[in-house]
Design a protein around this motif. Structure first.
Motif, PDB file in Angstrom:
ATOM      1  N   ARG A   5       0.835  -1.209   0.000  1.00 41.48           N
ATOM      2  CA  ARG A   5       0.000   0.000   0.000  1.00 41.48           C
ATOM      3  C   ARG A   5       0.869   1.259   0.000  1.00 41.48           C
ATOM      4  O   ARG A   5       0.632   2.189  -0.777  1.00 41.48           O
ATOM      5  CB  ARG A   5      -0.924  -0.014   1.212  1.00 41.48           C
ATOM      6  N   GLN A   6       1.875   1.303   0.852  1.00 37.54           N
ATOM      7  CA  GLN A   6       2.720   2.487   0.924  1.00 37.54           C
ATOM      8  C   GLN A   6       3.563   2.660  -0.338  1.00 37.54           C
ATOM      9  O   GLN A   6       3.715   3.767  -0.856  1.00 37.54           O
ATOM     10  CB  GLN A   6       3.619   2.414   2.160  1.00 37.54           C
ATOM     11  N   TYR A   7       4.121   1.564  -0.844  1.00 36.67           N
ATOM     12  CA  TYR A   7       4.927   1.652  -2.065  1.00 36.67           C
ATOM     13  C   TYR A   7       4.073   2.147  -3.232  1.00 36.67           C
ATOM     14  O   TYR A   7       4.494   3.029  -3.997  1.00 36.67           O
ATOM     15  CB  TYR A   7       5.539   0.287  -2.391  1.00 36.67           C
ATOM     16  N   TRP A   8       2.870   1.601  -3.350  1.00 36.76           N
ATOM     17  CA  TRP A   8       1.968   2.005  -4.429  1.00 36.76           C
ATOM     18  C   TRP A   8       1.644   3.493  -4.320  1.00 36.76           C
ATOM     19  O   TRP A   8       1.648   4.214  -5.317  1.00 36.76           O
ATOM     20  CB  TRP A   8       0.681   1.181  -4.369  1.00 36.76           C
ATOM     21  N   GLN A   9       1.369   3.954  -3.110  1.00 34.29           N
ATOM     22  CA  GLN A   9       1.020   5.364  -2.940  1.00 34.29           C
ATOM     23  C   GLN A   9       2.158   6.285  -3.380  1.00 34.29           C
ATOM     24  O   GLN A   9       1.933   7.269  -4.098  1.00 34.29           O
ATOM     25  CB  GLN A   9       0.650   5.649  -1.481  1.00 34.29           C
ATOM     26  N   LEU A  10       3.378   6.005  -2.957  1.00 31.14           N
ATOM     27  CA  LEU A  10       4.488   6.881  -3.325  1.00 31.14           C
ATOM     28  C   LEU A  10       4.786   6.824  -4.819  1.00 31.14           C
ATOM     29  O   LEU A  10       5.236   7.811  -5.399  1.00 31.14           O
ATOM     30  CB  LEU A  10       5.751   6.525  -2.534  1.00 31.14           C
ATOM     31  N   GLN A  11       4.512   5.704  -5.456  1.00 31.14           N
ATOM     32  CA  GLN A  11       4.783   5.558  -6.877  1.00 31.14           C
ATOM     33  C   GLN A  11       3.651   6.083  -7.760  1.00 31.14           C
ATOM     34  O   GLN A  11       3.879   6.384  -8.930  1.00 31.14           O
ATOM     35  CB  GLN A  11       5.035   4.084  -7.215  1.00 31.14           C
ATOM     36  N   GLU A  12       2.449   6.199  -7.222  1.00 31.93           N
ATOM     37  CA  GLU A  12       1.296   6.529  -8.066  1.00 31.93           C
ATOM     38  C   GLU A  12       0.636   7.875  -7.755  1.00 31.93           C
ATOM     39  O   GLU A  12       0.403   8.670  -8.661  1.00 31.93           O
ATOM     40  CB  GLU A  12       0.244   5.412  -7.978  1.00 31.93           C
ATOM     41  N   ILE A  13       0.323   8.153  -6.494  1.00 32.55           N
ATOM     42  CA  ILE A  13      -0.413   9.397  -6.229  1.00 32.55           C
ATOM     43  C   ILE A  13       0.502  10.613  -6.273  1.00 32.55           C
ATOM     44  O   ILE A  13       0.018  11.751  -6.236  1.00 32.55           O
ATOM     45  CB  ILE A  13      -1.194   9.350  -4.894  1.00 32.55           C
ATOM     46  N   THR A  14       1.800  10.395  -6.390  1.00 32.71           N
ATOM     47  CA  THR A  14       2.733  11.508  -6.593  1.00 32.71           C
ATOM     48  C   THR A  14       2.958  11.794  -8.071  1.00 32.71           C
ATOM     49  O   THR A  14       3.855  12.562  -8.427  1.00 32.71           O
ATOM     50  CB  THR A  14       4.095  11.187  -5.947  1.00 32.71           C
ATOM     51  N   THR A  15       2.143  11.195  -8.951  1.00 32.16           N
ATOM     52  CA  THR A  15       2.339  11.307 -10.397  1.00 32.16           C
ATOM     53  C   THR A  15       1.059  11.760 -11.094  1.00 32.16           C
ATOM     54  O   THR A  15       0.068  12.114 -10.460  1.00 32.16           O
ATOM     55  CB  THR A  15       2.784   9.959 -10.996  1.00 32.16           C
ATOM     56  N   ASP A  16       1.084  11.651 -12.415  1.00 32.89           N
ATOM     57  CA  ASP A  16      -0.052  12.026 -13.255  1.00 32.89           C
ATOM     58  C   ASP A  16      -1.107  10.934 -13.359  1.00 32.89           C
ATOM     59  O   ASP A  16      -2.084  11.089 -14.084  1.00 32.89           O
ATOM     60  CB  ASP A  16       0.439  12.396 -14.660  1.00 32.89           C
ATOM     61  N   GLU A  17      -0.950   9.820 -12.645  1.00 31.50           N
ATOM     62  CA  GLU A  17      -1.854   8.689 -12.835  1.00 31.50           C
ATOM     63  C   GLU A  17      -2.975   8.595 -11.823  1.00 31.50           C
ATOM     64  O   GLU A  17      -4.064   8.121 -12.149  1.00 31.50           O
ATOM     65  CB  GLU A  17      -1.054   7.375 -12.805  1.00 31.50           C
ATOM     66  N   ALA A  18      -2.720   8.965 -10.571  1.00 37.83           N
ATOM     67  CA  ALA A  18      -3.711   8.674  -9.532  1.00 37.83           C
ATOM     68  C   ALA A  18      -3.774   9.788  -8.504  1.00 37.83           C
ATOM     69  O   ALA A  18      -2.825  10.552  -8.324  1.00 37.83           O
ATOM     70  CB  ALA A  18      -3.379   7.350  -8.840  1.00 37.83           C
ATOM     71  N   VAL A  19      -4.909   9.849  -7.830  1.00 40.72           N
ATOM     72  CA  VAL A  19      -5.086  10.750  -6.696  1.00 40.72           C
ATOM     73  C   VAL A  19      -5.798   9.962  -5.605  1.00 40.72           C
ATOM     74  O   VAL A  19      -6.635   9.100  -5.886  1.00 40.72           O
ATOM     75  CB  VAL A  19      -5.897  12.004  -7.099  1.00 40.72           C
ATOM     76  N   LEU A  20      -5.423  10.210  -4.366  1.00 40.51           N
ATOM     77  CA  LEU A  20      -6.086   9.614  -3.208  1.00 40.51           C
ATOM     78  C   LEU A  20      -6.574  10.765  -2.345  1.00 40.51           C
ATOM     79  O   LEU A  20      -5.781  11.453  -1.708  1.00 40.51           O
ATOM     80  CB  LEU A  20      -5.105   8.726  -2.434  1.00 40.51           C
TER      81      LEU A  20
END
Length: 530
Positions: A86-101
């Protein structure tokens, strides 16, 4: 032991007793012992050694000793949030153009907006998770040396099996050190040779890269790992070669020296190892992806089982957090949605081929396609990529609908095909432009996307976005392509709705202040900008 660690100091050098054997394992190593014993007892029994190995795999999926909550591995954050995947996914995805949480928990909004600091609990949890797993691997490796096996009377075929387990633990440790290199640059470092009770030394990003490079090559030469695809979800030679490909493709970022020829060399090993594309893209992310043709494409899954791996992180998070509004829980095979994750508009805009069936995983009914408000679940396109239903439409094994059976594909074949193509275009030797185009079009053909006639580096980045979205690759990809901090923006990057350039130092996360205070060897070693 039931240790909890809150600082890397404890994680790296104080795991001197038996690893906890509680909780679930990979689907091929499901064993649930009902006791706790010391290392001298457990490591005399090859069956119990296998159970400890299973816990090394399970640490990527579970969050504590009991599951789903109540006795966490690490503290300082809610146990569900603390989960490795969960933490790895968050740092790799919601810090980019792909996802928001869009939740307001703690300092989570600053992760969405690239405004974190060295006290951010989500950054710290990722760091602590990585080093917790490294510590567990170190102890397993320490306890399974040839000398230890001999002293404990383990020989013959049993000793051979344990040597394979030990090689797998070394590979899992190398994977974690790669995550540390990629996310944090330099940092504390220890192996099984570190003396218990000493402070971990600091190594630079280039020094840890060199260690991982050497360790992976040694594992390849020693030949103790299982052949590719021998046992589902084990860290085998296919996983080794994929990790080497990733390490070398990003070497320019990590060390300033390109290694594209090496990336092609090890990509070729994977591409010749018998992995095949699943006929269905959607089936790769369903509850039976360990049983269908999807398993022939997945190189390294993080495995989940609705009755055995109960956690509020991992796939529980990825499935539940994406469900809400017009996306119903029953369609995802769960009992309720958490209304959290959505796609920023940059992601759907990548899908320029009208026939591309990967577009079918986006859900736009009653949604504002643009992320205008971070906290509004109606703001942004919904994504139905991960679901807890089988390819035949049957819900997962947890009858209450809480915990999914869906495995997370950390590495899979198209990633390697696209890495091969990128390394070729970047000038690596040992490949060809025509083969690169063939691999990219094979990925596109599976989803009925229009084939490309030529290939550029930007085509590769876009195709990685289309094929691998929400799989934990995007931040690393954008950094490698020079598009993470400046020159390319997305909603709320830098804290403004339209997005803005941010400091170039954001390509690394800070070492947590908690660890800098705890370990005098980290004094003055904070990453620039923090």
């Amino acid at each position: 032991m039931n240790n909890k660690f809150t600082r890397t100091l404890g994680m790296l050098v104080m795991a001197g007793s038996l690893l906890s054997l509680a909780s679930s394992c990979t689907k091929d190593l499901d064993q649930l012992p009902d006791y706790s014993a010391n290392a001298e007892v457990v490591y005399r029994d090859p069956a119990q050694i296998q159970q400890v190995l299973a816990r090394l795999y399970a640490t990527f999926a579970i969050s504590g000793q009991t599951g789903p909550a109540g006795l966490p591995d690490i503290t300082g954050i809610d146990e569900g949030f603390s989960n490795y995947l969960r933490q790895y996914w968050q740092l790799q995805e919601i810090t980019t153009d792909e996802a928001v949480l869009g939740w307001n928990d703690g300092n989570l909004p600053s992760v969405n907006t690239l405004q974190w600091n060295a006290d951010n609990e989500f950054v710290r949890a990722t760091y602590d998770r990585i080093y917790y797993e490294i510590a567990l691997c170190n102890e397993f490796i320490r306890q399974t040396s040839d000398a230890k096996l001999s002293d404990r009377g383990i020989s013959g075929a049993e000793a051979g099996n344990v040597r394979t387990y030990r090689a797998e633990a070394r590979l899992l440790r190398a994977l974690c050190y790669w995550h540390a290199i990629d996310l944090f640059g330099g940092g504390p470092f220890a192996t099984e040779e570190a003396a218990i009770g000493t402070y971990p030394t600091y190594k630079t990003r280039a020094e840890i890269f060199s260690y991982v490079d050497t360790e992976l090559k040694a594992l390849d030469t020693e030949g103790l790992l299982l052949a590719p695809r021998s046992v589902y979800a084990r860290a085998d030679k296919g996983v080794l070669w994929t990790l080497m490909t990733k390490l070398y493709l990003n070497a320019q970022v990590y060390t300033g020296t390109e290694r594209y020829t090496d990336a092609i060399t090890y990509a070729n090993k994977v591409l010749q190892a018998g992995y095949t594309l699943s006929p269905s893209y959607a089936n790769l992310f369903l509850a039976d992806n360990n049983k269908t043709a999807a398993r022939n494409e997945i190189i390294l899954p993080i495995t989940f089982d609705g009755t055995r791996t109960k956690t509020y992180g991992g796939m529980t998070f990825l499935v539940h957090a994406a469900v809400g509004r017009a996306v119903t829980p029953v369609s995802a095979g769960i009992n309720g949605g958490w209304s959290g994750t959505r796609a920023k508009q940059n992601l759907p805009s990548l899908f320029t081929s009208a026939t591309d069936t990967r577009r079918n995983l986006f859900f736009t009914t009653a949604q504002n396609p643009n992320v205008d408000t971070l906290t509004a679940f109606s703001s942004g396109t919904l994504v139905t990529k991960y679901r807890n239903v089988t390819s035949t439409g049957v819900a997962g094994s947890d009858t209450e609908g809480n915990f999914p059976d869906t495995d997370f594909p950390m590495f899979r074949l198209p990633d390697v095909q696209l890495m091969y193509a990128e390394a070729v275009l970047r000038g690596g030797a040992g490949g060809s432009n025509s083969q690169a185009l063939t691999y990219v079009n094979a990925v596109r053909a599976r989803s009925s996307a229009t084939p490309l006639t030529t290939l550029t580096l930007n085509d590769i980045l876009d195709e990685r976005g289309r094929e691998l979205f929400w799989e934990g690759h995007r931040r690393t990809d954008l950094i490698r392509f020079g598009k993470y901090t400046t020159g390319y923006n997305w909603p709320f990057k830098g804290g403004v709705r339209a997005g803005r350039d941010v400091e170039t130092t954001r390509v690394l996360f800070p070492l947590p202040n908690t660890d800098i205070v705890a370990n005098p060897n980290l004094a003055g070693r904070q990453n620039p900008g923090y």
